[in-house]
Design a protein around this motif. Structure first.
Motif, PDB file in Angstrom:
ATOM      1  N   GLY A   1      10.173 -10.000   1.281  1.00 48.56           N
ATOM      2  CA  GLY A   1       9.783  -9.561   0.066  1.00 48.56           C
ATOM      3  C   GLY A   1       9.196  -8.243   0.205  1.00 48.56           C
ATOM      4  N   THR A   2       9.197  -7.259  -1.055  1.00 49.20           N
ATOM      5  CA  THR A   2       8.796  -6.035  -0.848  1.00 49.20           C
ATOM      6  C   THR A   2       8.330  -5.259  -2.498  1.00 49.20           C
ATOM      7  N   SER A   3       7.425  -4.585  -2.189  1.00 53.11           N
ATOM      8  CA  SER A   3       6.857  -4.057  -3.548  1.00 53.11           C
ATOM      9  C   SER A   3       6.218  -2.697  -3.425  1.00 53.11           C
ATOM     10  N   SER A   4       6.024  -1.880  -4.287  1.00 49.38           N
ATOM     11  CA  SER A   4       5.533  -0.351  -4.152  1.00 49.38           C
ATOM     12  C   SER A   4       4.690  -0.208  -5.337  1.00 49.38           C
ATOM     13  N   ARG A   5       3.526   0.672  -5.128  1.00 49.71           N
ATOM     14  CA  ARG A   5       2.965   1.325  -6.469  1.00 49.71           C
ATOM     15  C   ARG A   5       2.807   2.888  -6.103  1.00 49.71           C
ATOM     16  N   VAL A   6       2.856   3.365  -7.350  1.00 49.80           N
ATOM     17  CA  VAL A   6       2.699   5.111  -7.221  1.00 49.80           C
ATOM     18  C   VAL A   6       1.281   5.318  -7.939  1.00 49.80           C
TER      19      VAL A   6
ATOM     20  N   GLY B   1      -4.339  10.938  -6.926  1.00 52.27           N
ATOM     21  CA  GLY B   1      -3.632  11.633  -5.762  1.00 52.27           C
ATOM     22  C   GLY B   1      -2.246  11.498  -5.734  1.00 52.27           C
ATOM     23  N   GLY B   2      -1.746  10.592  -6.588  1.00 48.10           N
ATOM     24  CA  GLY B   2      -0.175  10.739  -6.659  1.00 48.10           C
ATOM     25  C   GLY B   2       0.644   9.929  -5.571  1.00 48.10           C
ATOM     26  N   TYR B   3      -0.436   9.191  -4.753  1.00 43.86           N
ATOM     27  CA  TYR B   3       0.273   8.784  -3.638  1.00 43.86           C
ATOM     28  C   TYR B   3       0.960   7.245  -3.648  1.00 43.86           C
ATOM     29  N   THR B   4       2.161   7.311  -2.582  1.00 42.25           N
ATOM     30  CA  THR B   4       2.851   5.946  -2.979  1.00 42.25           C
ATOM     31  C   THR B   4       2.355   4.825  -1.740  1.00 42.25           C
ATOM     32  N   ILE B   5       2.411   3.858  -2.176  1.00 44.98           N
ATOM     33  CA  ILE B   5       2.067   2.624  -1.264  1.00 44.98           C
ATOM     34  C   ILE B   5       3.156   1.400  -1.429  1.00 44.98           C
ATOM     35  N   GLY B   6       3.738   1.309  -0.349  1.00 48.12           N
ATOM     36  CA  GLY B   6       4.757   0.207  -0.093  1.00 48.12           C
ATOM     37  C   GLY B   6       4.387  -0.802   0.726  1.00 48.12           C
ATOM     38  N   VAL B   7       4.905  -2.010   0.472  1.00 46.48           N
ATOM     39  CA  VAL B   7       4.633  -3.167   1.167  1.00 46.48           C
ATOM     40  C   VAL B   7       5.704  -4.062   1.675  1.00 46.48           C
ATOM     41  N   LEU B   8       6.067  -4.446   2.455  1.00 46.20           N
ATOM     42  CA  LEU B   8       7.150  -5.561   2.982  1.00 46.20           C
ATOM     43  C   LEU B   8       6.392  -6.636   3.679  1.00 46.20           C
ATOM     44  N   VAL B   9       6.900  -7.722   3.312  1.00 41.91           N
ATOM     45  CA  VAL B   9       6.356  -8.947   3.948  1.00 41.91           C
ATOM     46  C   VAL B   9       7.269 -10.031   4.515  1.00 41.91           C
ATOM     47  N   GLN B  10       7.040 -10.586   5.633  1.00 44.31           N
ATOM     48  CA  GLN B  10       7.787 -11.901   5.915  1.00 44.31           C
ATOM     49  C   GLN B  10       7.054 -13.048   5.680  1.00 44.31           C
TER      50      GLN B  10
ATOM     51  N   ILE C   1       2.334 -15.011   8.037  1.00 45.66           N
ATOM     52  CA  ILE C   1       2.968 -13.842   6.930  1.00 45.66           C
ATOM     53  C   ILE C   1       2.753 -12.758   7.959  1.00 45.66           C
ATOM     54  N   MET C   2       3.526 -11.880   8.041  1.00 49.82           N
ATOM     55  CA  MET C   2       3.791 -10.700   8.577  1.00 49.82           C
ATOM     56  C   MET C   2       3.734  -9.446   7.380  1.00 49.82           C
ATOM     57  N   ILE C   3       2.884  -8.537   7.246  1.00 45.70           N
ATOM     58  CA  ILE C   3       2.704  -7.604   6.190  1.00 45.70           C
ATOM     59  C   ILE C   3       2.825  -6.077   6.787  1.00 45.70           C
ATOM     60  N   VAL C   4       3.750  -5.274   6.430  1.00 42.36           N
ATOM     61  CA  VAL C   4       3.831  -4.027   6.919  1.00 42.36           C
ATOM     62  C   VAL C   4       3.417  -3.090   5.656  1.00 42.36           C
ATOM     63  N   VAL C   5       2.404  -2.257   5.814  1.00 46.57           N
ATOM     64  CA  VAL C   5       2.029  -1.464   4.464  1.00 46.57           C
ATOM     65  C   VAL C   5       2.348   0.068   5.320  1.00 46.57           C
ATOM     66  N   ALA C   6       3.158   0.767   4.232  1.00 44.10           N
ATOM     67  CA  ALA C   6       3.376   2.103   4.219  1.00 44.10           C
ATOM     68  C   ALA C   6       2.888   2.966   3.217  1.00 44.10           C
TER      69      ALA C   6
ATOM     70  N   GLN D   1      -6.645  -0.622  -4.385  1.00 44.67           N
ATOM     71  CA  GLN D   1      -6.175  -1.573  -5.550  1.00 44.67           C
ATOM     72  C   GLN D   1      -4.607  -1.887  -5.435  1.00 44.67           C
ATOM     73  N   ALA D   2      -3.963  -0.581  -5.122  1.00 40.14           N
ATOM     74  CA  ALA D   2      -2.685  -0.462  -5.220  1.00 40.14           C
ATOM     75  C   ALA D   2      -2.071  -1.454  -3.868  1.00 40.14           C
ATOM     76  N   VAL D   3      -2.661  -1.529  -2.718  1.00 39.72           N
ATOM     77  CA  VAL D   3      -2.164  -2.348  -1.698  1.00 39.72           C
ATOM     78  C   VAL D   3      -2.336  -3.799  -1.934  1.00 39.72           C
ATOM     79  N   VAL D   4      -3.408  -4.189  -2.625  1.00 38.95           N
ATOM     80  CA  VAL D   4      -3.591  -5.515  -3.266  1.00 38.95           C
ATOM     81  C   VAL D   4      -2.644  -5.818  -4.241  1.00 38.95           C
ATOM     82  N   GLU D   5      -2.087  -4.877  -5.075  1.00 34.89           N
ATOM     83  CA  GLU D   5      -0.979  -5.347  -5.960  1.00 34.89           C
ATOM     84  C   GLU D   5       0.314  -5.498  -5.391  1.00 34.89           C
ATOM     85  N   ALA D   6       0.374  -4.347  -4.547  1.00 30.93           N
ATOM     86  CA  ALA D   6       1.954  -4.506  -3.929  1.00 30.93           C
ATOM     87  C   ALA D   6       2.026  -5.860  -3.159  1.00 30.93           C
ATOM     88  N   THR D   7       0.846  -6.026  -2.283  1.00 30.25           N
ATOM     89  CA  THR D   7       1.205  -7.324  -1.383  1.00 30.25           C
ATOM     90  C   THR D   7       1.350  -8.636  -2.090  1.00 30.25           C
TER      91      THR D   7
END
Length: 377
Positions: A198-203, A209-218, A256-261, A330-336
């Motif tokens: 599964g995956t999700s992102s937040r901008v 700062g306008g940064y993007t955070i993306g998460v992918l989980v197994q 669970i494996m979580i990858v945050v970019a 906050q963004a990484v909590v939401e995206a995860t």
């Protein structure tokens, strides 16, 4: 039937299966306050690519490989800062002592099944060292994570091949990411239903700062599923400890494996702080990180300001201040949280190794969400 033909047949039938599934937002489930990126995926972080190979063979092989590449260049020569957070250390995550010591990533990240970790690592080493500009390299630290898919997959056969790893690495793309029962999530189980990728992102808004955070989980873990507060697991009578009064053994084990970019310029120190917050997203879905659960978060930054050339005599970087981290947290909590829900909602029923794990029934899920006011009546 060969693995290649089995993969082809799965791909042919996938559109019909996926048409019956839905991502969280398509069901009206949108965790948090920040907006997702274009694909609502980890690939919304510029430069990040994901490659997946699904392996299904005969009645017993249900596994695969998922590769996450931070950028399109040579990661050994042009490294990215990275960090690890361990929620619970019951796992076989390869390559993380050096990652923690140096605070950097010099290879793609591979996800696969537990007993395939070392085969996948060997295949990635062979592939990376074959590059023309790697002929003099005598040490490389590859990172490979896993969850145990031994219920649906003949894990002792260790079916992941060097070709599967090579394809996942070379065919990685920066577009939409396939979710559910694919890649390293082919044989995984979450909350008693079929889990997967599964995956999700937040901008972030410009003022943050306008940064993007993306998460992918197994996802391959247990607990008592809740969706934005709705007690879905209890309502659907599928949850950990359900048989506690009569000696039931399900205690929510799994992994669970979580990858945050992110493209935010962060040091490995603040990346570790960011990674730790991803576990809050896991807890929001109903996990208690049980004794037998391997819960790991790997986080990296793709920002040019913090890149690390392998032969640089000194590092001079510009990173954001500690006071600017809260929106990223906050963004990484939401995206995860959303990535985990996507892994469940997009997963399809899988039969393998003498077992069938059903996908969570979306019709019944919709009823529960309406009843608890998560979605309109």
């Amino acid at each position: 039937m060969t693995i290649l033909r089995a993969v082809f047949l799965l791909a042919v039938s996938a559109p019909a299966l996926l048409a019956q599934r839905a991502r969280a937002r398509e069901l009206g489930v949108a965790p948090g306050v920040f907006a997702p990126g274009r694909h609502n995926a980890i690939t919304d972080v510029a430069g990040v690519r994901v490659g997946q190979v699904t392996l299904t063979q005969g009645d017993n092989v249900r596994t695969g490989v998922t590769a996450i590449l931070p950028h399109a260049g040579n990661l050994y020569r042009d490294r990215v800062p990275a960090a690890l957070h361990v929620g619970n250390g019951f796992g076989k995550l390869l390559g993380v002592t050096q990652l923690r010591e140096l605070g950097e990533l010099e290879s793609p990240i591979l996800l696969t099944c537990t007993l395939c970790v070392w085969k996948a690592a060997d295949a990635m080493v062979e592939h990376l060292l074959a590059a023309p500009d790697m002929q003099q390299v005598r040490s490389i630290n590859v990172v490979v994570g896993e969850t145990n898919d031994g219920g649906l997959n003949d894990i002792r056969a260790r079916p992941v091949t060097a070709d599967a790893v090579r394809r996942a690495l070379t065919e990685a793309t920066d577009g939409p990411v396939a979710e559910g029962s694919v890649g390293a999530g082919t044989g995984t189980v979450a909350f008693g239903w079929k889990g997967g990728i599964g995956t999700s992102s937040r901008v972030l808004p410009t003022r943050f700062g306008g940064y993007t955070i993306g998460v992918l989980v197994q996802s391959n873990f247990g607990g008592i599923l809740q969706v934005l507060g709705a007690p879905v697991g209890r309502e659907l009578d599928q949850y950990a400890f359900r048989g506690a009064s009569n000696g039931g053994a399900d205690d929510g084990d799994g992994s669970i494996m979580i990858v945050v970019a992110t493209d935010a310029p962060l040091s490995d120190r603040n990346l570790e702080r960011l990674a730790s917050r991803a576990m809050l997203g896991v807890s929001r879905t109903g996990s208690s990180a049980s004794n037998g659960s391997g819960d790991y978060v790997l986080a990296f930054s793709t920002a040019a300001e913090v890149r690390r050339a392998w032969d640089a005599p000194r590092l001079s970087t510009t990173e954001i201040a500690n006071e600017q981290m809260s929106a990223l947290f906050q963004a990484v909590v939401e995206a995860t949280e959303e990535a985990i829900l996507n892994s469940l909602f997009m997963a399809t029923t899988v039969t393998g190794n003498g077992r069938t794990i059903e996908a969570i029934p979306l019709d019944r899920l919709r009823e529960v969400l309406r009843r608890y006011g998560v979605t309109p009546p």
